[in-house]
Design an enzyme around this catalytic site. Structure first.
Site, PDB file in Angstrom:
ATOM      1  N   LYS A  63     -42.570  84.199  12.430  1.00 18.28           N
ATOM      2  CA  LYS A  63     -43.879  83.650  13.063  1.00 18.28           C
ATOM      3  C   LYS A  63     -43.592  82.689  14.122  1.00 18.28           C
ATOM      4  O   LYS A  63     -42.293  82.255  14.145  1.00 18.28           O
ATOM      5  CB  LYS A  63     -44.620  83.209  11.671  1.00 18.28           C
ATOM      6  CG  LYS A  63     -43.830  81.712  11.369  1.00 18.28           C
ATOM      7  CD  LYS A  63     -44.600  81.200   9.752  1.00 18.28           C
ATOM      8  CE  LYS A  63     -43.693  80.143   9.403  1.00 18.28           C
ATOM      9  NZ  LYS A  63     -44.316  79.565   8.161  1.00 18.28           N
ATOM     10  N   TYR A 102     -43.007  57.536  35.773  1.00 17.19           N
ATOM     11  CA  TYR A 102     -44.507  56.929  35.683  1.00 17.19           C
ATOM     12  C   TYR A 102     -44.263  55.651  34.767  1.00 17.19           C
ATOM     13  O   TYR A 102     -43.745  55.533  33.952  1.00 17.19           O
ATOM     14  CB  TYR A 102     -45.169  58.121  34.946  1.00 17.19           C
ATOM     15  CG  TYR A 102     -45.686  58.976  35.735  1.00 17.19           C
ATOM     16  CD1 TYR A 102     -46.476  59.086  37.036  1.00 17.19           C
ATOM     17  CD2 TYR A 102     -45.132  60.276  35.424  1.00 17.19           C
ATOM     18  CE1 TYR A 102     -46.982  59.995  37.642  1.00 17.19           C
ATOM     19  CE2 TYR A 102     -45.679  61.394  36.151  1.00 17.19           C
ATOM     20  CZ  TYR A 102     -46.618  61.336  37.106  1.00 17.19           C
ATOM     21  OH  TYR A 102     -46.958  62.484  38.013  1.00 17.19           O
TER      22      TYR A 102
HETATM   23  C1  LIG Z   1     -43.173  79.568   7.047  1.00 23.02           C
HETATM   24  C2  LIG Z   1     -43.092  80.006   5.909  1.00 23.02           C
HETATM   25  C3  LIG Z   1     -41.997  80.308   4.990  1.00 23.02           C
HETATM   26  C4  LIG Z   1     -40.711  80.072   5.797  1.00 23.02           C
HETATM   27  O1  LIG Z   1     -40.235  78.681   5.458  1.00 23.02           O
HETATM   28  P1  LIG Z   1     -38.825  78.033   5.957  1.00 23.02           P
HETATM   29  O2  LIG Z   1     -38.937  76.788   5.471  1.00 23.02           O
HETATM   30  O3  LIG Z   1     -39.063  78.038   7.432  1.00 23.02           O
HETATM   31  O4  LIG Z   1     -37.994  78.901   5.407  1.00 23.02           O
HETATM   32  C5  LIG Z   1     -41.953  80.795   3.864  1.00 23.02           C
HETATM   33  N1  LIG Z   1     -43.271  81.053   3.338  1.00 23.02           N
HETATM   34  C6  LIG Z   1     -44.348  80.740   3.739  1.00 23.02           C
HETATM   35  C7  LIG Z   1     -45.766  81.051   3.127  1.00 23.02           C
HETATM   36  C8  LIG Z   1     -44.501  80.248   5.049  1.00 23.02           C
HETATM   37  O5  LIG Z   1     -45.716  79.840   5.753  1.00 23.02           O
END
Ligand SMILES: *Cc1c(COP(=O)(O)O)cnc(C)c1O
Length: 369
Positions: free
Chosen positions: A35, A262
């Site tokens: 993702k 800045y």
């Molecule tokens: C993002 C996510 C994961 C992965 O988690 P990590 O800590 O990056 O391994 C697993 N399960 C769900 C439901 C997630 O949203």
């Protein structure tokens, strides 16, 4: 030479997946979570590397991500983990994705859409065992939902799952409490539907306790070589896959009292040399790193001084320097014997490595190592 780029070491992603797969209970599948464009690393390339490293499934959060990954990896089971709007169900389903279900009205909607497409939808019923986010908190309703999915000719019950809130906090007993609750639901569902796969673990859970592995683990952060516990990924045999590169665009003499950037947030305490690096918050280098980070040039750490602007930062090279324009500058990664980890920047920013990686903006091209 390029102004700035992120180098992605796909071989590291492959090796990290092999490392995680070896950690898993015999027979448990590794699902690579790609993702948010592979946590900022590039979803397609990382998914490819993860599959080479032993992942047999992929997961994303959104329908748009499912469409991108589903098109490219048509023969790999894909799970869209996030909540979907009515409009988004069609997109994720058409991309071949399996879907998360935890409400009966949504189950019926998915079944309707599957019937319209003339193909069964594979669904994973989500139990909220204590994350307090997505999922159904009522164990009885979860079992009823699983039964309704299994009985529906337009649906296929593919899985029963949950998500853990404190896997990365080794001292927290809540981890076991959640798994105790999940175990009961898994036992009830699998007594009737033994083929449904149970899954709960994220990266931290995989490294923490085999009890969380079940038949699949959903690993994100660790496949990119980021430490789910926010310390050194090397301690778990993980290799950081991303490094963030730029160069020294200019080297200027600063008399004592001259200021950089800045708001004049830094003034040279003594005569010194300042390097200008064309990278800023427009690239995802957070403004809170002003006077609060080190940049690697010539194999040494140099303090980031003054404000982070949209397109530039400045570093103090010291009163005597051999650094010249054109030299490589590294914000995340290794140079010579020095290393800046995403975990270090996260610590300075009071955040987590996940956010540091995701923050690197689309203005920064990702280049394979
Ligand atoms: C993002 C996510 C994961 C992965 O988690 P990590 O800590 O990056 O391994 C697993 N399960 C769900 C439901 C997630 O949203």
């Amino acid at each position: 030479m390029e102004r700035a780029f992120a180098r992605i070491d796909f071989e590291a992603v492959r090796a990290n997946c092999a490392r995680l797969k070896a950690e898993l209970t015999e027979g448990a599948e590794l699902c690579a979570v790609v993702k948010a464009d592979g946590y900022g690393h590039g979803a397609d390339g990382c998914a490819d590397a993860a599959l080479k490293g032993g992942a047999t499934r992929l997961a994303v959060a959104t329908a748009a991500e499912a469409e991108q990954i589903g098109r490219r990896f048509q023969h790999v089971p894909l799970l869209t983990m996030g909540a979907l709007t009515i409009e988004e169900v069609d997109g994720a389903f058409s991309a071949g994705s399996e879907l998360a279900v935890w409400r009966d009205d949504f189950r019926r909607l998915v079944a309707d859409r599957a019937r319209a497409h003339g193909r069964r939808a594979r669904v994973h019923v989500k139990y909220d065992s204590g994350m307090g986010r997505l999922g159904n908190r009522d164990a009885g309703e979860v079992l009823e939902l699983a039964r309704a999915c299994a009985a529906d000719p337009d649906l296929e019950l593919a899985g029963i799952w949950t998500h853990l809130a404190t896997a990365d906090e080794p001292e927290s007993p809540y981890f076991d409490e959640q798994l105790d609750r999940f175990d009961e639901v898994v036992a009830a569902v699998k007594a009737e539907y033994p083929h449904a796969i149970a899954h709960a673990a994220n990266s931290a859970a995989v490294l923490r306790d085999k009890r969380s592995h079940y038949e699949m683990a959903r690993c994100g952060v660790a496949i990119y070589g980021l430490d789910p516990f926010q310390r050194d990924p090397a301690a778990h045999g993980l290799l950081p896959a991303l490094s963030l590169h730029s160069h020294v665009a200019d080297v200027k003499h600063f008399p004592a009292g001259a200021s950089a950037g800045y708001g004049r947030r830094w003034t040279a305490p003594v005569d010194t040399w300042v390097g200008v690096i064309p990278l800023g918050y427009g690239d995802g280098v957070r403004r809170a790193l002003a006077n609060n980070a080190d940049v690697l040039v010539g194999g040494r750490r140099h303090p980031l001084v003054g404000a982070v602007s949209m397109d530039n930062i400045t570093i103090d090279l010291g009163p005597e320097t051999e650094v010249e324009p054109g030299q490589e500058a590294i914000l995340i990664g290794r140079q010579g014997g020095e290393q800046v980890l995403a975990e270090e920047l996260a610590d300075r920013l009071d955040t987590i490595n996940y956010e540091v990686a995701c923050a690197i903006s689309s203005r920064v091209p990702r280049r394979p190592a």
